[in-house]
Design an enzyme around this catalytic site. Structure first.
Site, PDB file in Angstrom:
ATOM      1  N   ARG A  13      85.478 -27.569 -67.657  1.00  0.00           N
ATOM      2  CA  ARG A  13      84.468 -26.884 -66.844  1.00  0.00           C
ATOM      3  C   ARG A  13      84.550 -25.391 -67.138  1.00  0.00           C
ATOM      4  O   ARG A  13      85.649 -24.831 -67.259  1.00  0.00           O
ATOM      5  CB  ARG A  13      84.714 -27.099 -65.339  1.00  0.00           C
ATOM      6  CG  ARG A  13      84.390 -28.495 -64.820  1.00  0.00           C
ATOM      7  CD  ARG A  13      82.890 -28.785 -64.781  1.00  0.00           C
ATOM      8  NE  ARG A  13      82.569 -30.072 -64.215  1.00  0.00           N
ATOM      9  CZ  ARG A  13      82.422 -31.210 -64.919  1.00  0.00           C
ATOM     10  NH1 ARG A  13      82.570 -31.197 -66.227  1.00  0.00           N
ATOM     11  NH2 ARG A  13      82.097 -32.326 -64.305  1.00  0.00           N
ATOM     12  N   GLU A  38      75.635 -22.634 -66.090  1.00  0.00           N
ATOM     13  CA  GLU A  38      74.893 -23.611 -66.914  1.00  0.00           C
ATOM     14  C   GLU A  38      73.520 -23.849 -66.312  1.00  0.00           C
ATOM     15  O   GLU A  38      73.420 -23.946 -65.086  1.00  0.00           O
ATOM     16  CB  GLU A  38      75.677 -24.926 -66.992  1.00  0.00           C
ATOM     17  CG  GLU A  38      76.984 -24.756 -67.747  1.00  0.00           C
ATOM     18  CD  GLU A  38      77.796 -26.054 -67.860  1.00  0.00           C
ATOM     19  OE1 GLU A  38      77.270 -27.124 -67.517  1.00  0.00           O
ATOM     20  OE2 GLU A  38      78.947 -25.969 -68.293  1.00  0.00           O
ATOM     21  N   HIS A  48      76.939 -28.915 -72.855  1.00  0.00           N
ATOM     22  CA  HIS A  48      77.616 -29.815 -71.906  1.00  0.00           C
ATOM     23  C   HIS A  48      77.221 -31.274 -72.165  1.00  0.00           C
ATOM     24  O   HIS A  48      76.591 -31.918 -71.319  1.00  0.00           O
ATOM     25  CB  HIS A  48      77.289 -29.408 -70.454  1.00  0.00           C
ATOM     26  CG  HIS A  48      78.255 -29.979 -69.466  1.00  0.00           C
ATOM     27  ND1 HIS A  48      78.550 -29.403 -68.263  1.00  0.00           N
ATOM     28  CD2 HIS A  48      79.009 -31.119 -69.505  1.00  0.00           C
ATOM     29  CE1 HIS A  48      79.417 -30.134 -67.601  1.00  0.00           C
ATOM     30  NE2 HIS A  48      79.715 -31.193 -68.337  1.00  0.00           N
TER      31      HIS A  48
HETATM   32  P1  NAP Z   1      91.836 -37.255 -65.296  1.00  0.00           P
HETATM   33  O1  NAP Z   1      92.183 -38.541 -65.922  1.00  0.00           O
HETATM   34  O2  NAP Z   1      91.927 -37.104 -63.819  1.00  0.00           O
HETATM   35  O3  NAP Z   1      92.691 -36.119 -66.028  1.00  0.00           O
HETATM   36  C1  NAP Z   1      92.868 -34.853 -65.557  1.00  0.00           C
HETATM   37  C2  NAP Z   1      94.285 -34.424 -65.859  1.00  0.00           C
HETATM   38  O4  NAP Z   1      94.411 -33.042 -65.517  1.00  0.00           O
HETATM   39  C3  NAP Z   1      95.313 -35.188 -65.069  1.00  0.00           C
HETATM   40  O5  NAP Z   1      96.294 -35.655 -65.957  1.00  0.00           O
HETATM   41  C4  NAP Z   1      95.886 -34.132 -64.119  1.00  0.00           C
HETATM   42  O6  NAP Z   1      97.276 -34.256 -63.941  1.00  0.00           O
HETATM   43  C5  NAP Z   1      95.651 -32.868 -64.879  1.00  0.00           C
HETATM   44  N1  NAP Z   1      95.618 -31.694 -64.000  1.00  0.00           N
HETATM   45  C6  NAP Z   1      95.123 -31.577 -62.765  1.00  0.00           C
HETATM   46  N2  NAP Z   1      95.300 -30.344 -62.296  1.00  0.00           N
HETATM   47  C7  NAP Z   1      95.966 -29.671 -63.259  1.00  0.00           C
HETATM   48  C8  NAP Z   1      96.475 -28.356 -63.366  1.00  0.00           C
HETATM   49  N3  NAP Z   1      96.342 -27.491 -62.368  1.00  0.00           N
HETATM   50  N4  NAP Z   1      97.109 -28.004 -64.506  1.00  0.00           N
HETATM   51  C9  NAP Z   1      97.280 -28.883 -65.510  1.00  0.00           C
HETATM   52  N5  NAP Z   1      96.836 -30.156 -65.464  1.00  0.00           N
HETATM   53  C10 NAP Z   1      96.188 -30.539 -64.346  1.00  0.00           C
HETATM   54  O7  NAP Z   1      90.318 -36.856 -65.639  1.00  0.00           O
HETATM   55  P2  NAP Z   1      89.512 -37.131 -66.988  1.00  0.00           P
HETATM   56  O8  NAP Z   1      88.724 -38.381 -66.852  1.00  0.00           O
HETATM   57  O9  NAP Z   1      90.411 -36.971 -68.157  1.00  0.00           O
HETATM   58  O10 NAP Z   1      88.504 -35.886 -66.921  1.00  0.00           O
HETATM   59  C11 NAP Z   1      89.003 -34.566 -66.914  1.00  0.00           C
HETATM   60  C12 NAP Z   1      87.904 -33.541 -66.654  1.00  0.00           C
HETATM   61  O11 NAP Z   1      87.077 -33.440 -67.807  1.00  0.00           O
HETATM   62  C13 NAP Z   1      86.923 -33.889 -65.550  1.00  0.00           C
HETATM   63  O12 NAP Z   1      87.412 -33.496 -64.282  1.00  0.00           O
HETATM   64  C14 NAP Z   1      85.672 -33.136 -65.921  1.00  0.00           C
HETATM   65  O13 NAP Z   1      85.618 -31.885 -65.299  1.00  0.00           O
HETATM   66  C15 NAP Z   1      85.814 -32.939 -67.425  1.00  0.00           C
HETATM   67  N6  NAP Z   1      84.795 -33.679 -68.186  1.00  0.00           N
HETATM   68  C16 NAP Z   1      83.911 -32.969 -68.955  1.00  0.00           C
HETATM   69  C17 NAP Z   1      82.964 -33.653 -69.680  1.00  0.00           C
HETATM   70  C18 NAP Z   1      81.994 -32.914 -70.537  1.00  0.00           C
HETATM   71  O14 NAP Z   1      80.862 -33.360 -70.685  1.00  0.00           O
HETATM   72  N7  NAP Z   1      82.390 -31.809 -71.145  1.00  0.00           N
HETATM   73  C19 NAP Z   1      82.871 -35.053 -69.614  1.00  0.00           C
HETATM   74  C20 NAP Z   1      83.783 -35.725 -68.825  1.00  0.00           C
HETATM   75  C21 NAP Z   1      84.748 -35.023 -68.106  1.00  0.00           C
HETATM   76  P3  NAP Z   1      97.999 -35.006 -62.759  1.00  0.00           P
HETATM   77  O15 NAP Z   1      97.795 -36.458 -63.061  1.00  0.00           O
HETATM   78  O16 NAP Z   1      99.418 -34.634 -62.843  1.00  0.00           O
HETATM   79  O17 NAP Z   1      97.328 -34.600 -61.505  1.00  0.00           O
END
Ligand code: NAP
Length: 320
Positions: free
Chosen positions: A233, A262, A281
């Protein structure tokens, strides 16, 4: 029949299924005063990117469920949603591989200057031998630092480890032992990751804890040759600091799928830098994946309003 609001256009077959279960109101413009009017007796809403805060919830006394068609849910004020006892759902897993493909593609495009050189060829500038000024940098066997080793972070690391023989460093709130075992990923502090990575990839969720996580100080820790990739983000990065770091050559280049604002403002300096590759995005935007996301969101909505636990309930702690 319960009433739901579909606030982004949805696939026609999914719309038909929803219409069998609910009275469906389709409203694509949430700025429309009709949207607030329809919220009054709506039981569910489905779509992506709607900012849900206390003010909106005050207009929706009957709301039981909010179904995001995205994995990120930083658009929802979860404290307010939980306080009202409303279910919130997202669409994890179904978009993991497509998003990892996009973000790894962005990394490749930035390191090998693919979009810049595409323009070079198409604009007729390729008239002779290519010099060093147009060379890119290697990706294979380099070090990739992932901030947020979750589902997508790990899928990016798999591509890097198995496909490109990269060394993986990661920083997360908790250790991910399966990534350490399968990918020989090393858990490090944010500072060490920034100092040692050739590529820094941001993939954590946006939260109060991660707002402007990467700023002046963090860019100054990165290698001068580092390539920064943001697939998470825009608000997690101080964009002015990113521009400065690129201008002063504190880092080498950036690949961006997301921005502080955005759609990105036309005068954003990042758009005028050759060493920045920009995408609108589109992490999850493939025909197959966007359909799967909408289908999962529709399943969440149907289950939730039928009194069952939806498959991807975010606020489990409130309901289970
Ligand atoms: P996820 O499985 O929940 O992974 C997020 C990871 O970030 C978790 O391992 C979490 O760790 C870690 N995290 C949380 N807070 C943190 C911090 N302060 N410092 C370091 N690590 C931290 O989610 P995901 O499915 O991979 O998606 C991740 C993010 O990608 C979404 O929230 C979204 O914003 C973004 N995204 C973007 C697009 C795009 O189009 N560009 C598409 C999809 C997703 P813990 O398990 O230890 O809490």
């Amino acid at each position: 029949m319960k009433k739901i609001i579909v606030y982004n256009p949805i696939y026609s077959d999914l719309l038909k299924i929803l219409q069998k279960h609910f009275q469906v109101v389709e409203l694509t413009n949430v700025e429309n005063p009709e949207f607030i009017h329809e919220l009054k007796d709506a039981h569910g809403i489905i779509g992506s990117g709607l900012k849900v805060d206390r003010t909106l919830l005050d207009e929706a006394p009957n709301l039981e469920i909010i179904c995001n068609i995205s994995v990120g849910y930083d658009n929802l004020d979860m404290e307010a949603v939980n306080a009202r006892g409303i279910m919130a759902t997202n669409t994890p897993d179904v978009l993991t591989d497509s998003t990892a493909d996009t973000i790894f593609g962005l990394l490749l495009a930035t390191a090998r200057r693919i979009t810049e050189l595409d323009q070079y060829v198409k604009s007729g500038q390729w008239t002779g031998k290519i010099g060093e000024d147009l060379y890119g940098v290697d990706i294979h066997h380099k070090t990739l630092g992932i901030i947020g080793m979750g589902r997508i972070g790990k899928a990016i690391a798999e591509r890097a480890h198995f496909g490109f023989k990269m060394k993986i460093l990661y920083h997360n709130r908790s250790r991910k032992l399966n990534a350490e075992e399968q990918l020989q990923a090393e858990y490090v502090s944010l500072q060490k990751l920034l100092q040692q990575s050739d590529f820094v990839c941001l993939m954590a969720p946006l939260s109060p804890e991660t707002v402007q996580l990467i700023g002046k100080q963090e860019f100054s820790l990165m290698k001068k040759t580092a390539i920064f990739v943001n697939g998470a983000r825009g608000q997690m990065v101080d964009e002015d600091a990113l521009v400065e770091a690129l201008k002063k050559r504190e880092i080498c280049a950036a690949g961006l799928d997301v921005y502080e604002k955005e759609p990105v403002e036309p005068n954003n300096p990042l758009l005028y830098m050759k060493n920045v590759v920009t995408l609108p995005h589109i992490g999850s935007a493939t025909l197959e994946t966007r359909y799967k996301m909408a289908k999962l969101a529709a399943e969440n909505l149907i289950k939730g309003l039928q009194g069952e636990i939806p498959p991807s309930l975010i606020n489990k702690e409130v309901f289970i």
